[in-house]
Design an enzyme around this catalytic site. Structure first.
Site, PDB file in Angstrom:
ATOM      1  N   HIS A 263       0.896  -1.135   0.064  1.00 44.32           N
ATOM      2  CA  HIS A 263      -0.141   0.032   0.027  1.00 44.32           C
ATOM      3  C   HIS A 263       0.754   1.254   0.143  1.00 44.32           C
ATOM      4  O   HIS A 263       2.101   1.015   0.416  1.00 44.32           O
ATOM      5  CB  HIS A 263      -0.778   0.032   1.233  1.00 44.32           C
ATOM      6  CG  HIS A 263      -2.140  -0.990   1.036  1.00 44.32           C
ATOM      7  ND1 HIS A 263      -3.392  -0.918   1.824  1.00 44.32           N
ATOM      8  CD2 HIS A 263      -2.211  -1.967   0.097  1.00 44.32           C
ATOM      9  CE1 HIS A 263      -3.922  -2.055   1.607  1.00 44.32           C
ATOM     10  NE2 HIS A 263      -3.539  -2.644   0.641  1.00 44.32           N
ATOM     11  N   GLU A 265       0.945   3.874   1.972  1.00 43.46           N
ATOM     12  CA  GLU A 265       1.430   4.372   3.201  1.00 43.46           C
ATOM     13  C   GLU A 265       2.495   3.457   3.674  1.00 43.46           C
ATOM     14  O   GLU A 265       3.607   3.818   4.064  1.00 43.46           O
ATOM     15  CB  GLU A 265       0.237   4.306   4.348  1.00 43.46           C
ATOM     16  CG  GLU A 265      -1.079   5.204   4.017  1.00 43.46           C
ATOM     17  CD  GLU A 265      -1.973   4.307   3.426  1.00 43.46           C
ATOM     18  OE1 GLU A 265      -3.454   4.674   3.741  1.00 43.46           O
ATOM     19  OE2 GLU A 265      -1.778   3.331   2.438  1.00 43.46           O
ATOM     20  N   CYS A 294      -1.713  -1.118   7.401  1.00 46.01           N
ATOM     21  CA  CYS A 294      -0.924   0.203   7.457  1.00 46.01           C
ATOM     22  C   CYS A 294      -1.144   1.163   8.647  1.00 46.01           C
ATOM     23  O   CYS A 294      -0.340   1.766   9.093  1.00 46.01           O
ATOM     24  CB  CYS A 294      -1.603   1.153   6.046  1.00 46.01           C
ATOM     25  SG  CYS A 294      -0.970   0.525   4.623  1.00 46.01           S
TER      26      CYS A 294
END
Length: 336
Positions: A263, A265, A294
């Site tokens: 992801h 993040e 995350c």
């Protein structure tokens, strides 16, 4: 808007006028009124003749005559720059226009003398001493019909010192325009808009076929790491078939354990670690609210604030966990 310019000889009024003309201002000069009269009289246009004829017009038609005649040329639907304002009475006449704003353009005396020498005009003072003497005559007079620059300068709402480059002078004028009129204010984004737009631009680098997401980590208003979602470094990109789950368009929330994409993040945090950058007490801007995985990384990495654009479909548990951990969470939504 009507910008009036006053200032000493070779201070830079002409350059400011040219710059404002390029911004759409119409140019007027009190000296043009005098020039028109000299041409009618068949006299040569010299600085001495301009001063003499200007004083004569003020004696015959009043101390503010040049300002009054120039003001009559102003139309309500235009911006103007008016040059060569040299007496308080002229300022008073122009102030009747209501939209009038006087700026004093100045520069160090020796700087102005060097500029005068470089322009090489006929009848300009040849020595620095002559230059000072010439200016002294214009600076202060008890007779209201004669030039009185000293008192005129005191009526200016702003003073601009022109002792640097032309670009520096232009920037100073831009700052004055921003201060006095919404029309010329720069369209400058706030910090949230600035960083969120950068996060959205970072997302455009994503190679994920399902959703493009990105995050920007900021500390002391400085970007220290960025990340977008996609397959790990050195592996086949998601949009090249690298992630079977994404390319199979699995239902949202299902088979997440099979997703090969990291992801945004997650990548932003890992990139900071990869380069040895501390993200403790930073803020993360993300285009979607973070997922649970995350979120746990954000908490343990020491990030203190999360600013997200839109809600992640499965993000409610994650947002509650962030709040429980004492992390500040805000939504800053940018639709475009």
């Amino acid at each position: 808007m009507i910008i009036g310019l006053t200032g000493e000889n070779c201070a830079g009024k002409g350059e400011v006028s040219e710059y404002l003309k390029r911004k759409g201002f119409y140019y007027l000069s009190l000296s043009d009124v005098i020039r028109e009269q000299l041409e009618k009289d068949g006299k040569k246009i010299t600085r001495e003749n301009l001063i003499e004829k200007g004083n004569e017009l003020r004696e015959k038609q009043g101390a503010g005559a040049l300002g009054r005649i120039t003001a009559e040329k102003v139309q309500n639907d235009k911006n103007y720059v008016i040059d060569s304002i040299r007496t308080p009475a002229e300022v008073e006449e122009l102030q009747k226009l209501k939209r009038f704003f006087l700026i004093h353009i100045t520069a160090p005396t020796k700087t102005r003398f060097e500029r005068m020498k470089n322009r090489k005009r006929e009848n300009d003072p040849e020595t620095y001493e002559m230059f000072l003497e010439f200016e002294k005559r214009e600076m202060e007079n008890k007779d209201k019909t004669k030039q009185n620059l000293k008192q005129t300068f005191l009526m200016a709402k702003k003073q601009t010192i022109n002792k640097g480059t032309i670009d520096e002078l232009h920037k100073k004028i831009d700052n004055v325009l921003e201060e006095i009129s919404d029309e010329f204010k720069a369209d400058r984004p706030g910090w949230d808009e600035y960083f969120m737009n950068i996060a959205k631009m970072v997302a455009s680098r994503s190679n994920c076929v399902k959703r493009k997401v990105a995050a920007v980590i900021v500390k002391d208003k400085r970007i220290i790491s960025t990340g977008y979602n996609g397959t790990p470094r050195g592996t086949r990109n998601c949009n090249e078939g690298g992630c079977p789950r994404c390319n199979g368009f699995s239902e949202s929330g299902k088979n997440l354990e099979e997703c090969l994409c990291s992801h945004g993040e997650e990548n932003a945090i890992v990139q900071a670690s990869y380069h040895g950058i501390s993200i403790k007490e930073s803020t993360i801007y993300t285009t979607f609210s973070p997922c649970l995985i995350c979120t746990k990384m954000i908490i343990n990495a020491g990030i203190v604030e999360v600013v997200y654009n839109v809600d992640y479909p499965l993000g409610e548990v994650a947002l509650n966990l962030l709040k429980e951990a004492g992390i500040k969470v805000r939504q800053y939504k940018i639709e475009r």
